[in-house]
Design an enzyme around this catalytic site. Structure first.
Site, PDB file in Angstrom:
ATOM      1  N   SER A 137       0.999  -1.106   0.130  1.00 53.78           N
ATOM      2  CA  SER A 137       0.014  -0.054  -0.086  1.00 53.78           C
ATOM      3  C   SER A 137       0.816   1.302   0.085  1.00 53.78           C
ATOM      4  CB  SER A 137      -0.925  -0.095   1.305  1.00 53.78           C
ATOM      5  OG  SER A 137      -1.970   0.817   0.962  1.00 53.78           O
TER       6      SER A 137
ATOM      7  N   HIS B 236      -4.143  -0.777  -4.277  1.00 57.72           N
ATOM      8  CA  HIS B 236      -5.785  -1.117  -4.398  1.00 57.72           C
ATOM      9  C   HIS B 236      -6.658  -0.840  -5.615  1.00 57.72           C
ATOM     10  CE1 HIS B 236      -5.205  -1.360   0.254  1.00 57.72           C
ATOM     11  NE2 HIS B 236      -4.406  -0.415   0.076  1.00 57.72           N
TER      12      HIS B 236
ATOM     13  N   GLU C   4      -5.344  -5.604  -4.930  1.00 62.25           N
ATOM     14  CA  GLU C   4      -5.177  -5.857  -3.791  1.00 62.25           C
ATOM     15  C   GLU C   4      -4.478  -7.340  -3.579  1.00 62.25           C
ATOM     16  OE1 GLU C   4      -8.711  -5.095  -1.574  1.00 62.25           O
ATOM     17  OE2 GLU C   4      -8.313  -3.053  -1.511  1.00 62.25           O
TER      18      GLU C   4
END
Lengths: 282, 282
Positions: free
Chosen positions: A130, A172, A199
Site C-alpha cells: 500500500s 488497491h 489488492e
C-alpha cells in the site's frame, strides 16, 4: 559480499494474512526463509504498535526466527545509530501501509534512507504494501480520487524514495477504481509507466524485470505512444483526453521488462540473461 | 422521407435531471426541439409508472409538447397495433434504465422491434440510458462484476437489439470500476470495441462516428492489436492476461470513428464527409 541489488516486492495492499499468505511467504523465501532477518518498518502508519505487532506475528507464524519492528516517528530517529543498525543486519525491510508522505517526510535524506539504499544495492530485499508500495518509485502518487474519468488535478504527485525508476505505482487498483487517476498521472509525464497493482497482488522486481504474484493482476499503463492529448489546453478540474494509450493486464506468473516497456512471454521465462521482447514490441 | 438513419444517443446512466440537463436537452434538440415527439419506453424497468413519470416531467420541463410513455410488459403488448402506432409518429424513442434483458426478452423479434429499426433507419432518434444504453449493440453485457481484474466468467454477454454493430457498451463505467469487466468482454472477441460510458456522459452516434457529450468521459478499449493473451489456456474464474490493448479516453467534444477504430482529431471536426484519422492510425 554480492553487489547485485536485491529484489523489490511491491504489494498492492490488503495482502492475505490469514490464508495461504502467498505474497508474505514469498517475501520470506526471498529474504532467506527461516534464516531471514526481517525488519518491519512502520514509519508510514500512525498506529505502529498495532500494525507492527500484526506483521511480527505473521512472519513468526511463517517461521522467521528473527523478525523485529522498527518505527520512525521523527527525523532524529531516522538519523540515529540505532536506525542504521536496524537495517544493517536485515535481509529484508518490510514497509507497512499508512501514508506514503510520512515515509518520504520522515526518512527522506536521513542516514536510514542512505542505509536502505546501500543495503538494497548489496542484495537486501525491500518489500512494501500500500503506502509502502507507492513510495518505492522516484515520483509517487500522494493522493487522488477514485472512480472518476482522468482529469487534471485529481492526482497529487511528489518525489518518492527512488528505489525503482521510470514508474508510478498505484495500489488497491481494481478494488478502488483507480484507472482514471493512474491515466491522469502518466499523462502528465509519459516517461513513467503506470503500474496499477490490485489488492493481494504484488510485483517482484529484479533489475529491469518484474513478475506478478498473488491473486489479482497488475495493469501496466504505457502512454509512451500517446497519439493525442488535450493536456496543454486544459486546466485544473478539466477532463483529460488521451488517445493511443497501451495497457497490459498481467496476472500471476506474467512478467514485464520495464526499460523495454514490454511484456515478457511465458516461453522467455527460462532465459533471464537476454529477455526476448513480446510481439507488440517490434 | 429521408432514408438517412437517425442518431443514437447512448447514455452511461445517471444523466443530470435537475441541473442544466445537457444530455437530455441534446436528445430533445436532435429530436426536433419543441416540435419533438418523444416516446419514453419503460420496457427495461419494473417500475414503469415512476420512471416514466419522471422523464415525462423532465421532457415537459425542457419544452417538449408531445411526450408520452409506452410500457411493454408482455411480448403480446410489443406485437399489438398500439405498439407500432406509438413508434410510428415519434421523432425520438427514449429507453429508460432497468434491466437490459427485459428489453431483448420483451421486444426482440416483435413488431415493435421491427418498427423501431424501420423508424431509426428513416431518421428517428433513438436514445437510451444505462440498460437502455447496453441493449443498443449487437452483443451486449447482461451482467458482470465491478472492481476486479479481468477474469473469465465475470461478464455475461447476450444478443442485443442490434442498433450499433461492432461494439460492446458498458455504463456507469468509471463510477462502478468496470474496466476489468469490459477488458474481459473485448478479450473474448476483439472485433468488438469496448465503449465504457461514464455516468452523466453520452455518445451521439451518427453513422460510423460518435461524439462525446456530458460530464465524464468515454473509454474506448480496442483489443484489435492484442499481442498476447492467455485466453485459450484459462477456465472460468481464472485471471486473464491481455497485452497490447489500446485505450482512448474521450471527454466531451471528442469524436471517434468506429470502423477505423480511431479518434478523430479536433481539427477534423469541420470535415465530416472524409474523416482524417488520428496519428495513431498510420
Amino acid at each position: 559480499m554480492s553487489k547485485r541489488p536485491g529484489k523489490l516486492v511491491i504489494i498492492g495492499g490488503a495482502e492475505d494474512k490469514k490464508g495461504d499468505m502467498e505474497i508474505l511467504r514469498e517475501v520470506v523465501r526471498l529474504a532467506g526463509g527461516k534464516h531471514a532477518r526481517i525488519v518491519v518498518m512502520t514509519v508510514a502508519t500512525e498506529l505502529p504498535i498495532e500494525v507492527g505487532a500484526d506483521y511480527i506475528e505473521i512472519f513468526d507464524k511463517i517461521g522467521v526466527a528473527d523478525v523485529r519492528m522498527f518505527d520512525v516517528s521523527t527525523r532524529e530517529a531516522a538519523n540515529a545509530n540505532s536506525a542504521i543498525k536496524a537495517v544493517e543486519d536485515a535481509t529484508c525491510v518490510f514497509f507497512t501501509g499508512g501514508d506514503q508522505v510520512r515515509v518520504t517526510k520522515l526518512l527522506g535524506g536521513t542516514r536510514m534512507d542512505a542505509a536502505l539504499h546501500k543495503r538494497y544495492e548489496e542484495g537486501m530485499v525491500l518489500a512494501g504494501t500500500s503506502a509502502g508500495a507507492s513510495m518505492m518509485s522516484n515520483t509517487m502518487i500522494v493522493s487522488g480520487v477514485g472512480e472518476t474519468n482522468p482529469k487534471i488535478g485529481i492526482v497529487e504527485m511528489a518525489p518518492g524514495m527512488e528505489f525503482v525508476p521510470g514508474v508510478v505505482i498505484d495500489q488497491h487498483f481494481a478494488q478502488r477504481g483507480r484507472y482514471g487517476r493512474l491515466f491522469s498521472a502518466v499523462a502528465q509525464y509519459p516517461h513513467h509507466l503506470g503500474l496499477g497493482i490490485d489488492e493481494n497482488t504484488a510485483i517482484v522486481v529484479d533489475g529491469q524485470e518484474f513478475e506478478v504474484i498473488g491473486e489479482g493482476a497488475v495493469s501496466v499503463i504505457d502512454a509512451g505512444r500517446l497519439s493525442y492529448t488535450n493536456l496543454e489546453q486544459v486546466r485544473t478540474g478539466d477532463d483529460l483526453a488521451l488517445c493511443g494509450v497501451t495497457v497490459h493486464i498481467l496476472p500471476k506468473g506474467h512478467r514485464f521488462h520495464l526499460r523495454d516497456r514490454a511484456p515478457l512471454l511465458q516461453q522467455d521465462k527460462a532465459n533471464t540473461s537476454e529477455p526476448t521482447r513480446g510481439v507488440d514490441n517490434e
